[in-house]
Design an enzyme around this catalytic site. Sequence first.
Site: not given
Lengths: 415, 411
Positions: A78, A139, A390, A380
Amino acid sequence: MINKDLSIDFLGVHFENPFCLSSSPVGNCYDMCKKAYDTGWGGVVFKTIGPEHFVVDEVSPRFDILDKESTPFVGFKNMEQIAEHTLEENLADLKRLKEDYPDKVLIASIMGTNEEDWVELARLVTEAGSDMIEMNLSCPQMTSHEMGSDVGTNAELCKKYCQAVKRGSDLPMMAKMTPNVTDMVPIAKACLEGGADGIATINTIKSVANLDLNRKIGLPVVNGKSAISGYSGKAVKPIALRFLQQLRSAEGLENLPISGIGGIETWEDAAEFILLGSSTLQVTTGVMQYGYRIVEDMKNGLMHYMEEQGVDHLEELVGLANPNIIPTENLDRDYKVYPEIDHEKCIGCGRCYISCYDGAHQAIIWDEKERKPYCDKDSCVGCHLCSLVCPVGAITKGEVVLKPGRTGNPADKII
Amino acid sequence: MNEKYLEEAEIAYTINTVMEEAQRCLLCHDAPCSKACPAKTDPAKFIRSVRFRNFKGAAETIRENNAMGSICALVCPTEKYCQLGCSRCGIDKPIDIAGIQRFVTDFEQQLDMKILKKGEPNGKHIAIVGSGPAGLQAAASLLQKGYAVTIYEQAEKPGGYLRYGIPAYRLPDVIVDYEIDRIVELGANILCGAKVGQETSLSELKENFDAVLIAVGASEGKMLEMFADNPYTETAVDFLARVRDNQGDISLPNSALVIGGGDVAMDAATTLKVLGVESVTDVAYETFSEFLASKQELAGAQAKGVTIIDGYLPSKVSDKQVTFKHRHNQNELTITADLIILAVGQKVNAEELALPIEHNEVTFEGYQTSDPQVFVAGDIAKGDKTVVWAVQKGKEAAAEIDAMLGGKAND
């Protein structure tokens, strides 16, 4: 339909619910704020009001979005600055809103270029009937370097301007932080020292979201050029939550009152901000994409969450998760959790195999004939990348084992 | 011109909706879709390209493998091939692979991409008889290897069954033209109105060309003996060609009876409804459990209001009245219609070419005939009779020709 009390007190002001419009294009005039109140928002932070001498001059177009696959608005860029209406119009709108909606919270966002501005603006919005002041110190796309995030990264200036506001008004005041800093704590502390009663965070993150590849220009294109400006929306939520956590875990800020901002669009987002220390919540990007009506599901969803949690007052939830986010060096590194693969649920796509091989530790064995994955426990490390990729949730947390040479009871681990 | 007949039945994806569909794809490790295409198309690869917004790369994947990629996207019964084993079925329904392919080939067309490149001329010249999908694919494959190609087509326009067999609402002329134009751009010389065996004999072709590929297809509809003299009967092949030739502008019967249960029967019945025939009944020999037509074609016909009766075979015909007997019981059925369309199969009409044809295909395996200079491809070659199979046979026959003439097969 469920009906629970969502009200909360913040800086001494009573909110019927924690949901507020943030200071932005979504709360730019009386009609917009009226519609937001009517739709059920608990408060409005009216679009930042600047001093009369600062002329707001906007570009066209002024927005851009980041998308991913078919999801638009993953992030929103923006370039719009503060309120474009005249000071007189803005003050008149504030007055009328407070008269017409005495039970709703009206927060005036202000921004000056010097101490006199801040004092004067604070005085004017107080006169107009605001319940609270928010100082816009953040801002990132102001055309003046005396305003916005250039001020918000300077602790000294922040403190000085907070003092100025307090000279101009007795209203409760929060300072709105920029995330364009390495550490927000010194800025927040400076603001508190200057008299701020609480902190609003985060404002938008400086960004370039996309380029026009043929013309080699950032988007949006403004007569052949573009500029860095603020980024918001879902993509910034993790960054906002991180700042919340850092503030609330800093010494002396454990009970810091916070109005949380940054990518909130569902009740779950809202609950996360509350659990990390927000008492009220502010939303813009979700409203720009979907409209004020999103508050309906955020409110209802939050009520159901409170019901599930057995909580009658929202404030009971504020900050509950802060103690559970600790420095990385303090985490328990004694054990690992193996994935457990449910072959009934598995649809044989092999995504776990690919991600484990290419992105982890080559610990998924792929049965080519059956199209099923198996975990090779020797390789692992328990990172659980497989379960994250998954698509059917067939991989869950399974056996917990201690690393060699560590002591403890695996069954006691909270996984 | 019949607007409804010419209007495409399926709505294409936009860039947003195709991303949604591509996002549904699980991006499998060993994608079943890519193992299921008779023409060896790799959907997993082109869908992944779409997913990562590489639409040009997706177009290359499709086109380099299949010169009929735009056509296959529209007419392939993907439910029987790539979409059959889709892993997404484990969650809900398969990825709409044909739809994504169509988006990509439309994109390719809009950008006028030239993906196939003409090979370095090798001085050899191949004659292809027939410009259906097998002949066109063989031409594309050979042109890329540097052969000169001349195609002999007996009809007025090239395309064979693509042009005259498949209804326009499923496969518009513009797509057929597009695919053929690009093969012409590669250098194919297509001679229309040139029936081999009449002005030009096979032996002339053999004299003038290094090899001859016969891909004439099964272009004639089968007639059942009892209907042979019936003035109200027409084969589906003739009917569909007549409609297509007249762009749907034909005089319509009040009622029609279609006999057959394959895709051609569904095409004929659906076409009749699309054109505006009030009463259309299709009677199929097969029961629904063994139906030959694709689910999509069957559903399309039903959606248009075709009455479909399964399990009956015709036993006698008298003028406009046909009597059927059920295959498994004693029930009879009598249907009267102004037009009777037979969609009971097609046959090869290539007596002049002296091929060993039995049951509408050659008696030998592969593509090379006993005359080493002569090859076959398409429906007359052994195997399935769909467009996608025709493409694969065209590719394989071209590879055999190349191997015979000294090129490296399959390179």
